[in-house]
Design an enzyme around this catalytic site. Structure first.
Site, PDB file in Angstrom:
ATOM      1  N   GLU A 316      -1.654  33.870  38.897  1.00  0.00           N
ATOM      2  CA  GLU A 316      -0.720  33.464  39.947  1.00  0.00           C
ATOM      3  C   GLU A 316       0.006  32.176  39.578  1.00  0.00           C
ATOM      4  O   GLU A 316       1.178  31.986  39.918  1.00  0.00           O
ATOM      5  CB  GLU A 316      -1.466  33.282  41.276  1.00  0.00           C
ATOM      6  CG  GLU A 316      -2.511  32.175  41.268  1.00  0.00           C
ATOM      7  CD  GLU A 316      -2.975  31.810  42.661  1.00  0.00           C
ATOM      8  OE1 GLU A 316      -2.247  32.090  43.615  1.00  0.00           O
ATOM      9  OE2 GLU A 316      -4.070  31.229  42.771  1.00  0.00           O
ATOM     10  N   LYS A 410      -1.521  41.550  13.430  1.00  0.00           N
ATOM     11  CA  LYS A 410      -2.978  41.663  13.291  1.00  0.00           C
ATOM     12  C   LYS A 410      -3.467  43.092  13.496  1.00  0.00           C
ATOM     13  O   LYS A 410      -4.646  43.389  13.249  1.00  0.00           O
ATOM     14  CB  LYS A 410      -3.661  40.704  14.255  1.00  0.00           C
ATOM     15  CG  LYS A 410      -3.402  39.236  13.925  1.00  0.00           C
ATOM     16  CD  LYS A 410      -3.979  38.308  14.967  1.00  0.00           C
ATOM     17  CE  LYS A 410      -3.743  36.851  14.565  1.00  0.00           C
ATOM     18  NZ  LYS A 410      -2.312  36.502  14.484  1.00  0.00           N
ATOM     19  N   LYS A 422      -5.226  46.226  19.446  1.00  0.00           N
ATOM     20  CA  LYS A 422      -3.767  46.363  19.485  1.00  0.00           C
ATOM     21  C   LYS A 422      -3.316  47.577  18.681  1.00  0.00           C
ATOM     22  O   LYS A 422      -2.365  48.268  19.063  1.00  0.00           O
ATOM     23  CB  LYS A 422      -3.095  45.092  18.959  1.00  0.00           C
ATOM     24  CG  LYS A 422      -3.271  43.876  19.858  1.00  0.00           C
ATOM     25  CD  LYS A 422      -2.679  44.082  21.242  1.00  0.00           C
ATOM     26  CE  LYS A 422      -1.170  44.041  21.238  1.00  0.00           C
ATOM     27  NZ  LYS A 422      -0.606  44.147  22.611  1.00  0.00           N
ATOM     28  N   ASN A 447       2.908  35.325  14.340  1.00  0.00           N
ATOM     29  CA  ASN A 447       2.751  34.175  15.239  1.00  0.00           C
ATOM     30  C   ASN A 447       4.109  33.642  15.680  1.00  0.00           C
ATOM     31  O   ASN A 447       5.071  33.656  14.909  1.00  0.00           O
ATOM     32  CB  ASN A 447       1.986  33.063  14.527  1.00  0.00           C
ATOM     33  CG  ASN A 447       0.614  33.511  14.081  1.00  0.00           C
ATOM     34  OD1 ASN A 447      -0.340  33.500  14.840  1.00  0.00           O
ATOM     35  ND2 ASN A 447       0.508  33.928  12.824  1.00  0.00           N
ATOM     36  N   SER A 451       3.554  29.134  21.026  1.00  0.00           N
ATOM     37  CA  SER A 451       2.962  30.016  22.031  1.00  0.00           C
ATOM     38  C   SER A 451       1.602  29.482  22.454  1.00  0.00           C
ATOM     39  O   SER A 451       0.943  28.724  21.728  1.00  0.00           O
ATOM     40  CB  SER A 451       2.817  31.435  21.480  1.00  0.00           C
ATOM     41  OG  SER A 451       1.896  31.446  20.410  1.00  0.00           O
ATOM     42  N   ARG A 539     -12.946  31.565  11.017  1.00  0.00           N
ATOM     43  CA  ARG A 539     -13.610  31.903  12.264  1.00  0.00           C
ATOM     44  C   ARG A 539     -13.927  33.398  12.298  1.00  0.00           C
ATOM     45  O   ARG A 539     -13.382  34.173  11.511  1.00  0.00           O
ATOM     46  CB  ARG A 539     -12.727  31.504  13.443  1.00  0.00           C
ATOM     47  CG  ARG A 539     -12.416  30.013  13.490  1.00  0.00           C
ATOM     48  CD  ARG A 539     -11.411  29.683  14.574  1.00  0.00           C
ATOM     49  NE  ARG A 539     -10.122  30.313  14.314  1.00  0.00           N
ATOM     50  CZ  ARG A 539      -9.064  30.217  15.120  1.00  0.00           C
ATOM     51  NH1 ARG A 539      -9.165  29.524  16.243  1.00  0.00           N
ATOM     52  NH2 ARG A 539      -7.930  30.803  14.817  1.00  0.00           N
ATOM     53  N   GLU A 542     -11.360  36.381  11.479  1.00  0.00           N
ATOM     54  CA  GLU A 542     -10.130  35.818  10.920  1.00  0.00           C
ATOM     55  C   GLU A 542     -10.018  36.173   9.438  1.00  0.00           C
ATOM     56  O   GLU A 542     -11.005  36.215   8.721  1.00  0.00           O
ATOM     57  CB  GLU A 542     -10.140  34.301  11.092  1.00  0.00           C
ATOM     58  CG  GLU A 542      -8.822  33.626  10.854  1.00  0.00           C
ATOM     59  CD  GLU A 542      -8.850  32.168  11.278  1.00  0.00           C
ATOM     60  OE1 GLU A 542      -7.877  31.709  11.895  1.00  0.00           O
ATOM     61  OE2 GLU A 542      -9.851  31.489  10.987  1.00  0.00           O
TER      62      GLU A 542
END
Length: 624
Positions: A316, A410, A422, A447, A451, A539, A542
């Protein structure tokens, strides 16, 4: 601030004196400075007629509306017009008016306008030079030393404006154009090429450089900005040429070079007629409208005047911010902000049935790779895959004309849960493209600069707090594009699809993240000694580099240079039904089961093993 200027009457009086002097001097030159007495009557009678006639003409041409201290080329052009007309009319009038005196020599008629033009133009130039010397001459020794990069129109305008500034002192210019070497611009010499910046900065004790190349390709400006960063000078840049041309800002209103100047690209030119055709006057829906891409999509869509813009998001607060922005910047757009979850079939059906959008841009997704890898893996599957199916199913049922899925690089040969979900969402859309009249298009890109959750805001925060800046691996690379560029290409792709295509955006060259971190540290005015870079290790999920196409895929060109279409592997019949049985489970599903099942649905998915802990401090001056 100019406190005193000549009154127009004084300027006019000076020009009238110039008319008389030019007439008299023309006679002197004609007779080798010894005017015969027989010609005196013609001289004086002709002078009287010329003074009246040319005095009226000078008034008629509006030469006295401008200020002398600002006299410039337009004023000289106006003088030339007035003199040309007077040169044509004066002989006619003088010959008719002076009948009793000896004939006025024709050379006088030819020379007088030339001498008058020299007097009027020269007096203005001399006055402006004298006035500017008094007003600004002392400023040349003041201000911080700065080098201007470029020798084009913007650079020339900048040097002229900075010559009147007490803040900056231009020590010279640099440009790679061979024709400019050794030349001068308003007394400032072109000292060499851009590659000489480090030497020039040290020699002249310069701490700042201003990039004055608004008309150059972004690739050129990016290299120049990088040269500034590596030379250790504070880089500034002139405004965009469009802002200068419209008069919103001046060339001298420079700004700091930011990371987008290092990573951004030339502006995207989309085929607006095609995009306008399927958006103008239509109902348009954006899911994930409060996110980085979703918000920019809404801004870009607003330019094409949809009949209504339906903004759907689970947050919201994100919707509130979007409404506030549109109330200020797009007050004429009918925006409907609706809170809801894309996994909620009842809510999705209600919204799509009520507003019956012509096109849906599906940008809602969980996209943070490490966060979705373990405890949130099942939620990533449900949100990114089941959510996509719920919206797509409703779109087909309601006869929505187009459905555009915002995907990611990705999804290509994924090594993490987010990328695999995705890719599975892409497969859902591919399968749905055969059911009903809805055209499904998929758009992949990497990327985007700035963002939410991206590396650049993170680096900026770390630099602001004094570091260290954390990079996962010395060799990690990523593709980058600006949010507006990505949104515009998504809209363009939506206008081009025929159903089931995967559009791949031209992402340019990959960027090494460690080098990006070093550049951002230098842009902040700090050194690598002051802010360290720490390598923390990859990570979960990644990988070192991203791809935009799977190995088994091919692409074909489109009529837009930055969009290609991938020939993706077809989805086997029955896959969607079996997938839905798994997605609709009502029990908790652990990360291990999620990864195992994702390998079943996405064969190219290869889960990366948990990387070993790595903490390496980048030594100052070291290059990865």
């Amino acid at each position: 601030m100019i406190k005193k200027v000549f009154h127009p009457s004084l300027v006019y009086l000076s020009d009238v004196v110039g008319v008389a002097l030019a007439w008299w001097l023309a006679y002197l030159v004609r007779f080798n400075f010894d005017i015969p007495k027989d010609f005196n009557a013609g001289l004086y009678q002709g002078l009287a007629v010329t003074l009246v006639l040319q005095g009226l003409l000078l008034r008629a041409f509006g030469l006295y509306r401008s200020i002398w201290v600002f006299a410039s080329l337009p004023d000289l052009v106006c003088i030339a017009r007035a003199v040309v007309v007077s040169a044509l009319l004066t002989p006619l009038v003088v010959v008719v008016a002076v009948r009793s005196a000896p004939e006025v020599p024709r050379l006088v008629f030819a020379m007088q306008p030339l001498l008058l033009a020299m007097y009027m133009g020269g007096s203005r130039v001399l006055y402006r030079t004298w006035k500017e010397s008094r007003l600004y001459g002392g400023l040349r020794a003041l201000g911080q030393p700065v080098v201007v990069l470029g020798t084009g129109e913007a650079a020339v305008s900048l040097v002229r404006e900075l010559s009147r500034s007490a803040e900056w002192r231009v020590v010279g210019l640099l440009d790679d154009n061979k024709a400019s070497q050794g030349r001068e611009v308003y007394g400032c010499k072109v000292l060499g090429r851009i590659a000489d910046l480090e030497r020039i900065a040290e020699e002249y004790k310069v701490g700042h450089a201003i990039i004055a190349m608004p008309n150059e390709r972004h690739e050129v400006r990016r290299k120049v900005a990088s040269a500034c960063v590596r030379a250790g000078v504070k880089a500034l840049i002139v405004p965009a040429i469009a802002d200068v041309m419209t008069g919103r800002i001046k060339v001298s209103e420079v700004r700091n070079v930011d990371v987008e100047d290092l990573l951004g690209r030339d502006p995207v030119r989309i085929h607006t007629a095609e995009v306008r055709e399927y958006l103008r006057g239509k109902s348009v829906m954006v899911t994930g409208a409060g996110g980085s891409i979703g918000t920019e999509l809404c801004r870009q869509i607003a330019r094409y005047e949809p009949s209504i813009l339906v903004c759907f998001d689970i947050s919201e607060f994100a919707l509130y911010r979007l409404c506030e922005e549109f109330a200020v910047h797009y007050p004429n757009i009918q925006l409907v902000a609706l809170a809801g979850d894309v996994k909620d079939a009842v809510r999705v059906d209600e919204v799509i049935t009520r507003f019956h959008p012509h096109v849906i841009f599906h940008a809602a997704a969980y996209k943070h790779v490490p966060l979705m890898e373990e405890d949130n893996a099942w939620q990533a599957v449900r949100n990114n895959v089941l959510g996509t199916w719920q919206v797509a199913r409703s779109a087909v049922a309601c006869g929505v004309s187009r459905f555009v899925l915002v995907s990611t690089d990705k999804a290509v040969n994924p090594t993490n849960v987010m990328g695999a979900t995705k890719r599975l969402a892409e497969k859902v859309c591919q399968a749905m493209s055969t059911e009903g009249k809805t055209q499904f298009e998929i758009v992949r890109f990497g990327n985007v600069l700035g963002s939410a959750g991206s590396v650049i805001p993170k680096f900026q925060e770390q630099i602001a707090t004094g570091g260290p800046v954390t990079v996962t691996h010395p060799e990690i690379t990523r593709f980058f594009m600006s949010i507006p560029e990505a949104a515009q290409l998504v809209l363009q792709a939506g206008s081009m699809g025929k159903g089931g295509e995967i559009f791949v955006l031209d992402m340019g060259e990959p960027v090494k993240i460690a080098e990006l971190a070093r550049d951002m540290i230098r842009l902040s005015g700090r050194s690598e000694e002051q802010i360290r870079i720490v390598f923390t290790g990859l990570r979960p999920g990644e990988k070192l580099y991203e791809e935009v196409l799977a190995d088994a895929e091919e692409t074909r060109a489109t009529h837009h240079p930055k969009l290609r279409i991938a020939r993706a592997q077809p989805v086997e019949e029955g896959t969607l039904d079996a997938l839905l049985q798994w997605l609709r489970q009502r029990r908790p599903v652990g990360a291990l089961e999620v990864r195992r099942e994702l390998r079943r649905w996405v064969p190219e998915y290869t889960p990366s093993p948990s990387p070993p802990a790595l903490t390496v401090v980048d030594k100052p001056g070291r290059r990865a």
